[in-house]
Design a protein around this motif. Structure first.
Motif, short mmCIF file in Angstrom:
data_model
loop_
_atom_site.label_atom_id
_atom_site.label_comp_id
_atom_site.label_asym_id
_atom_site.label_seq_id
_atom_site.Cartn_x
_atom_site.Cartn_y
_atom_site.Cartn_z
N ASN A 136 0.81 -1.22 0.00
CA ASN A 136 0.00 0.00 0.00
C ASN A 136 0.84 1.26 0.00
O ASN A 136 0.34 2.36 0.26
CB ASN A 136 -0.98 0.01 1.17
CG ASN A 136 -0.29 0.07 2.54
OD1 ASN A 136 0.92 0.30 2.63
ND2 ASN A 136 -1.06 -0.13 3.60
N GLU A 163 2.92 4.41 -1.67
CA GLU A 163 2.51 5.33 -2.74
C GLU A 163 1.00 5.48 -2.82
O GLU A 163 0.43 5.79 -3.87
CB GLU A 163 3.06 4.90 -4.11
CG GLU A 163 4.57 5.01 -4.26
CD GLU A 163 5.30 3.83 -3.61
OE1 GLU A 163 4.79 2.69 -3.68
OE2 GLU A 163 6.37 4.07 -3.04
N PHE A 204 -1.46 3.27 -2.60
CA PHE A 204 -2.30 2.22 -3.18
C PHE A 204 -3.22 1.66 -2.10
O PHE A 204 -2.77 1.31 -1.01
CB PHE A 204 -1.43 1.12 -3.77
CG PHE A 204 -2.20 0.13 -4.59
CD1 PHE A 204 -2.63 0.45 -5.87
CD2 PHE A 204 -2.50 -1.12 -4.08
CE1 PHE A 204 -3.36 -0.46 -6.63
CE2 PHE A 204 -3.21 -2.05 -4.83
CZ PHE A 204 -3.65 -1.71 -6.11
N ASP A 212 3.17 2.14 -15.61
CA ASP A 212 2.81 2.92 -14.43
C ASP A 212 2.73 1.99 -13.23
O ASP A 212 2.12 0.91 -13.29
CB ASP A 212 1.46 3.60 -14.66
CG ASP A 212 1.06 4.47 -13.49
OD1 ASP A 212 1.47 5.64 -13.45
OD2 ASP A 212 0.33 3.97 -12.61
N THR A 268 1.14 2.12 -10.45
CA THR A 268 -0.22 1.85 -9.97
C THR A 268 -0.89 0.79 -10.83
O THR A 268 -1.59 -0.10 -10.32
CB THR A 268 -1.05 3.14 -9.96
OG1 THR A 268 -0.47 4.07 -9.05
CG2 THR A 268 -2.49 2.87 -9.54
N LYS A 297 0.45 -2.56 -9.87
CA LYS A 297 -0.15 -3.01 -8.62
C LYS A 297 -1.59 -3.48 -8.83
O LYS A 297 -2.05 -4.43 -8.17
CB LYS A 297 -0.10 -1.89 -7.57
CG LYS A 297 1.30 -1.62 -7.03
CD LYS A 297 1.26 -0.60 -5.89
CE LYS A 297 2.62 -0.47 -5.23
NZ LYS A 297 2.60 0.43 -4.06
N GLU A 298 -2.29 -2.84 -9.74
CA GLU A 298 -3.65 -3.29 -10.06
C GLU A 298 -3.64 -4.66 -10.72
O GLU A 298 -4.49 -5.51 -10.44
CB GLU A 298 -4.33 -2.26 -10.96
CG GLU A 298 -4.68 -0.97 -10.22
CD GLU A 298 -5.09 0.16 -11.14
OE1 GLU A 298 -4.95 0.00 -12.38
OE2 GLU A 298 -5.55 1.20 -10.64
#
Length: 348
Positions: free
Chosen positions: A179, A181, A183, A327, A329, A332-333
């Protein structure tokens, strides 16, 4: 308009042959070669060689990358075959009184390694610790499972894990994302030695829990399950370190910690081998970053020897190149099974 053809070894041999023909004609009319003629031929051959060598190297890397992609396709199909048989995915890393086994051990029958699987002890305490399980130590000693090895990796496939040599796979399971940055992930626990990282349970190969496909609400094609970790990283002094998923315990090792994040262990949080939680972009090479450790950091990044990115297999069995510039993010997704976000594009 005709496209120019790539320079190949056959072109090289043709050009050399033509040079030799010209030399024979010159010799027919003269008693020998002049120094200028010899230097000219040597220069031509040197230029042709300088063109050919990069072309050969590129062709070899293309073949190696193709083999790596095929490995990951087989791994993806093995995971889906396991799910079809058990109605769940394998546990990412298990505890078993002390060390348990990891998802690789459960997948061996589906990787055409049934004979090896039948030799393994997956039940008794310390089944994942070769030093304390003679049966498994004998079973894995010196065995290289080709589908677990990226041909571009410079890392030795076998490594001493006393009392034997065990294979270190080029691929690592995805437990989820941290989590950091901002997230939004809450299924995390501080980990490991030192506790400067996070281990996640937001993915599909998580500690001490089997995930079912119905829990993957983002869609199988948008959920990363296994990625490459097959190259060295460097510390601030330029010293190389291995951070591949099984190093330095082997492809069979899981964890000693009970529980699943956010309830992973209590107090001391030991590592979980052969899985990682995404914290950094692909091919992050700085060993001194938090959560990166050769034995075994919870946030060891995906790294490979392929230029431009790392290969990864998604839960539908498709393999994509996850580019270095993705990216964070979005990565991470991909690593999270149920973030409910629409990802517009994937890595090319």
């Amino acid at each position: 308009m005709n496209r120019p053809q790539a320079f190949t070894s056959s072109h090289f041999m043709h050009e050399v042959s033509m040079c030799l023909v010209r030399l024979k004609k010159l010799r027919a009319s003269r008693s020998g070669f002049t120094l200028v003629e010899l230097l000219a031929v040597m220069a031509i051959v040197g230029v042709l060689v300088s063109i050919l060598i990069p072309a050969v190297q590129t062709a070899r890397e293309t073949a190696r990358r193709s083999a790596c992609v095929n490995n990951l396709k087989q791994i993806g199909m093995a995971l889906l075959s396991y799910e079809a048989s058990h109605l769940r995915l394998p546990v990412g890393a298990k505890a078993n009184v002390n060390f348990g086994t990891c998802w690789w051990a459960d997948c061996t029958p589906y990787l055409e390694e049934t004979n090896l699987f039948n030799k393994l002890d997956l039940i008794n305490p310390n089944s994942g610790w070769l030093a304390f399980n003679p049966q498994n130590a004998q079973a894995v000693d010196g065995v290289i499972i080709g589908v677990m090895c990226c041909p571009s990796s410079p890392l030795p496939a076998l490594w001493p894990v006393p009392p034997v040599k065990a294979m270190m796979p080029s691929y690592v399971g995805i437990a989820g994302a941290t989590n950091y940055e901002g997230f939004p992930e809450v299924r995390i626990s501080a980990c490991c030695v030192p506790p400067d990282g996070q281990i996640s349970a937001g993915g599909v190969l998580v500690p001490n829990q089997a995930i079912r496909l119905r829990q993957v609400s983002d869609g199988l094609s948008k959920t990363l399950v296994v990625g490459e970790c097959s190259d060295n990283v460097l510390d601030s002094h330029g010293v190389a370190h291995r951070i591949d998923g099984g190093f330095n315990s082997g492809w069979i090792t899981g964890t000693t910690a009970l529980g699943t994040p956010p309830n992973y262990s209590t107090g001391f949080s030991p590592p979980a081998w052969n899985i990682t939680s995404i914290r950094y972009p692909p091919n992050t090479r700085e060993y001194d970053r938090p959560g990166i450790n050769q034995s075994h950091g919870p946030n060891n990044p995906l790294v490979s020897a392929h230029p431009g990115g790392v290969n990864g297999v998604f839960l539908d069995g498709s393999v994509k190149l996850v580019v270095d510039s993705i990216d964070l993010t979005v990565l991470k997704e991909f690593a999270t099974r149920d973030d409910q976000r629409v990802i517009a594009t994937t890595a090319p």
